[in-house]
Design a protein around this motif. Sequence first.
Motif, short mmCIF file in Angstrom:
data_model
loop_
_atom_site.label_atom_id
_atom_site.label_comp_id
_atom_site.label_asym_id
_atom_site.label_seq_id
_atom_site.Cartn_x
_atom_site.Cartn_y
_atom_site.Cartn_z
N ASP A 13 0.83 -1.20 0.00
CA ASP A 13 0.00 0.00 0.00
C ASP A 13 0.87 1.25 0.00
O ASP A 13 0.58 2.22 -0.71
N ARG A 14 1.93 1.25 0.80
CA ARG A 14 2.82 2.41 0.86
C ARG A 14 3.51 2.64 -0.48
O ARG A 14 3.64 3.78 -0.93
N ILE A 15 3.95 1.56 -1.12
CA ILE A 15 4.60 1.69 -2.43
C ILE A 15 3.63 2.31 -3.44
O ILE A 15 3.98 3.22 -4.20
N ALA A 16 2.38 1.83 -3.43
CA ALA A 16 1.39 2.35 -4.37
C ALA A 16 1.10 3.82 -4.09
O ALA A 16 1.00 4.63 -5.03
N GLY A 24 1.37 10.96 -10.10
CA GLY A 24 0.02 11.37 -10.43
C GLY A 24 -0.88 10.17 -10.64
O GLY A 24 -0.50 9.02 -10.38
N PRO A 25 -2.11 10.39 -11.10
CA PRO A 25 -3.07 9.30 -11.28
C PRO A 25 -2.54 8.19 -12.19
O PRO A 25 -1.88 8.47 -13.20
N LEU A 26 -2.83 6.95 -11.82
CA LEU A 26 -2.37 5.78 -12.57
C LEU A 26 -3.50 4.77 -12.68
O LEU A 26 -4.38 4.71 -11.83
N THR A 27 -3.45 3.97 -13.74
CA THR A 27 -4.40 2.87 -13.87
C THR A 27 -3.90 1.67 -13.07
O THR A 27 -2.73 1.62 -12.67
N LEU A 34 4.55 -0.94 -12.49
CA LEU A 34 5.51 -0.19 -11.67
C LEU A 34 5.86 -0.91 -10.37
O LEU A 34 6.98 -0.77 -9.86
N THR A 35 4.92 -1.65 -9.81
CA THR A 35 5.18 -2.33 -8.54
C THR A 35 5.69 -3.75 -8.72
O THR A 35 6.32 -4.30 -7.81
N GLY A 36 5.40 -4.36 -9.88
CA GLY A 36 5.77 -5.75 -10.08
C GLY A 36 4.82 -6.73 -9.40
O GLY A 36 5.09 -7.93 -9.37
N LEU A 37 3.71 -6.22 -8.88
CA LEU A 37 2.73 -7.08 -8.22
C LEU A 37 1.83 -7.75 -9.25
O LEU A 37 1.70 -7.30 -10.38
N SER A 38 1.17 -8.81 -8.81
CA SER A 38 0.22 -9.49 -9.69
C SER A 38 -1.05 -8.66 -9.82
O SER A 38 -1.32 -7.77 -9.00
#
Length: 251
Positions: A13-16, A24-27, A34-38
């Motif tokens: 959550d902190r990374i996001a 700025g706003p991201l999809t 950007l995070t490498g998360l699933s």
Amino acid sequence: MPASSMTVRAVNDRIALDLLQGQGPLTAGQLKTLTGLSRPSVADLVERLQTAGLVRVVGEAGAERRGPNARLYGIVADRAHLAALDVRTGSVSVVVTDLVGAVLAEATLPVGHGAGPGPADPVAEAAALLERTVREASAARLHSVGVGAPGLIDPATGELRGTSGLPAWHRSLVGALQQRLPATVLVENETNLAALAEQRSGAARGLDTFVLLWLGHGVGAALVLEGKLRRGASGGAGEVGFPPVPGDGLP
């Protein structure tokens, strides 16, 4: 010992939030890249942040795109407010912002030079200036106050240490603000803060190791090594010791 699922979620959550604040706003797709998360992990964290009132849908990624994948998520800027104080030997400047850094109010006031019959109280003047500026900004949810000041910060206590040539009221200011405000109050050396700002969005952006040289009434420096600000065991890393600068001032 492996991190708990709660810790992992908090880190994600902190990374996001850092990405949304910095870019700025991201999809959801951009957050995934950007995070490498699933994709499921991103969907879960977006839902958590929306439920917490920290993130909301602010638009779509393009005129030709529609549906959930096109939603742009942005930080709820007025969810909380931040204040910064730039403390000088004879003045204090205050800036109040929202969570994305938009300036809502700012003010500067000479302190310690009262014209009344009694001696001026710089701590009271600085605290009153901050409170007035917060009211002008309509910042009902003041979350944190950052104080930048010359001098050394004690690594053990996080407080300003007594430094020759600097006014004694500097050391009393943070404690007074902590007593008067329902917000977290943090203090940092001004040169260190300048280095962090340059690393985040200035001349040192993208650099892991650099030195920032500060020229003012004296000479100081901030050290960033391998991506981290280095304060030193006593808080004096980079501080030359406030030697006098010849002449009446910088050209």
